[in-house]
Enzyme design. Structure first.
Site, PDB file in Angstrom:
ATOM      1  N   GLY A   1       0.833  -1.076   0.106  1.00 44.06           N
ATOM      2  CA  GLY A   1      -0.062  -0.028   0.024  1.00 44.06           C
ATOM      3  C   GLY A   1       1.028   1.205  -0.093  1.00 44.06           C
ATOM      4  CB  ALA A   2       4.290   1.597  -1.020  1.00 44.13           C
TER       5      ALA A   2
ATOM      6  CG  ASN B   1       0.249   0.802   4.830  1.00 42.13           C
ATOM      7  OD1 ASN B   1      -0.183   1.803   5.801  1.00 42.13           O
ATOM      8  ND2 ASN B   1       0.195   1.333   3.681  1.00 42.13           N
TER       9      ASN B   1
ATOM     10  CB  SER C   1      -7.026  -0.181  13.083  1.00 41.40           C
ATOM     11  OG  SER C   1      -7.948   0.959  13.242  1.00 41.40           O
TER      12      SER C   1
ATOM     13  CE1 TYR D   1      -9.535  -1.278   8.603  1.00 39.55           C
ATOM     14  CE2 TYR D   1     -10.095  -0.360  10.311  1.00 39.55           C
ATOM     15  CZ  TYR D   1      -9.214  -0.375   9.488  1.00 39.55           C
ATOM     16  OH  TYR D   1      -7.927   0.299   9.637  1.00 39.55           O
TER      17      TYR D   1
ATOM     18  CB  ALA E   1     -13.460  -9.029  12.768  1.00 38.81           C
TER      19      ALA E   1
ATOM     20  CE  LYS F   1      -6.448  -2.819   9.556  1.00 37.70           C
ATOM     21  NZ  LYS F   1      -5.194  -2.728   8.606  1.00 37.70           N
TER      22      LYS F   1
END
Length: 267
Positions: A13-14, A90, A143, A157, A159, A161
């Site tokens: 995710g850069a 990321n 997160s 999301y 769950a 994370k």
């Protein structure tokens, strides 16, 4: 200071947000950064920034939902540049439907695949070479939704994370004596492009008090650049000020609800 001179860092995710800022900071400290993401354009732009600043970067398009693509990409990087010293997990995404009441199984699975299963697959791909060398750093951006799940991020999301936080704890407990440093970074709300996909995109004044992606990137750099004998298992970073999220949560509650849901408010 070149704290990471000679190191190879893979960042997922850069192209934008936290991944972009992390890649730039890692390169400034001497790492050769492999930028991955689904879109070539943003990756090439980040690579250009890094090279203009005197750093080294290469771009690789990668869909982290595809395990075979992950395995092939890591193998190609190792053949071309050498073994990966630093993995920064990321990349992530949230479901469009946030309420567990209306969330489909397909969207649940897709969210877990990107935020949890991909981290497992990437880790499994780099771990053998790290263990063989007796050192390696794996940093995953989770997160604070892992600790305080709600409708902002959604059921899937939160769950995912929480699951990835647990997985990183497993890595820490299992491989630390083999020189592997496994770190989980848990940011609060951060002003990145993903905010545009919220059920209620935050207003400019709300974004102004969120974390900046650069703040989280500095935490990534800290964890990556400590001396080999030190590591941070878990790091929380949040905005100084809390904002009122009640309107966001109420909007998110009804995304995906059928029109004939008995208790759905009239719009």
């Amino acid at each position: 200071m070149a704290l990471l001179k000679g190191k190879i860092a893979l960042v997922t995710g850069a192209g934008t947000g936290i991944g972009r800022e992390s890649a730039i900071l890692l390169a400034r400290e001497g790492a050769t950064v492999v930028l991955t993401g689904r879109r070539a354009g943003p990756l090439d732009e980040v690579a250009k920034v890094i090279v203009e600043q005197g750093g080294q970067a290469v771009s690789r398009t990668l869909d982290i939902a595809d395990r075979s693509a992950i395995v092939a990409t890591v193998a190609a990087i190792e053949a071309e540049l050498g073994p990966i010293d630093i993995l920064v997990n990321n990349a992530g995404s949230a479901s469009k439907v946030l309420n567990a009441r209306f969330l489909s199984e397909a969207e649940w699975n897709a969210t877990l695949n990107v935020n949890l299963t991909a981290v497992f697959s990437l880790t499994q791909a780099v771990l053998p070479a790290m263990i063989a060398r007796g050192e390696g750093t794996i940093i995953t951006v989770s997160s604070l939704a892992a600790l305080n799940p709600n409708l902002l991020g959604g059921a899937a999301y939160g769950a995912a994370k929480a699951g990835v936080k647990n997985f990183m704890g497993f890595l820490h407990n299992t491989y630390r004596n083999q020189g592997i440093r496994a770190t989980t970074i848990l940011p609060g709300e951060t002003d990145t492009p993903i905010m545009n996909n919220r059920a209620r995109p935050p207003l400019a004044e709300e974004r102004a008090i969120m974390l900046d992606a650069h703040d989280v990137a500095r935490a990534v750099l800290l964890c990556a650049s400590l001396q080999p004998g030190a590591m941070i298992p878990e790091l929380h970073i949040c905005p100084t000020r809390m904002r009122d999220t009640s309107a966001d949560i109420e909007t998110a509650r009804w995304v995906g609800a059928p029109d004939d849901t008995p208790d759905k408010p009239m719009r």
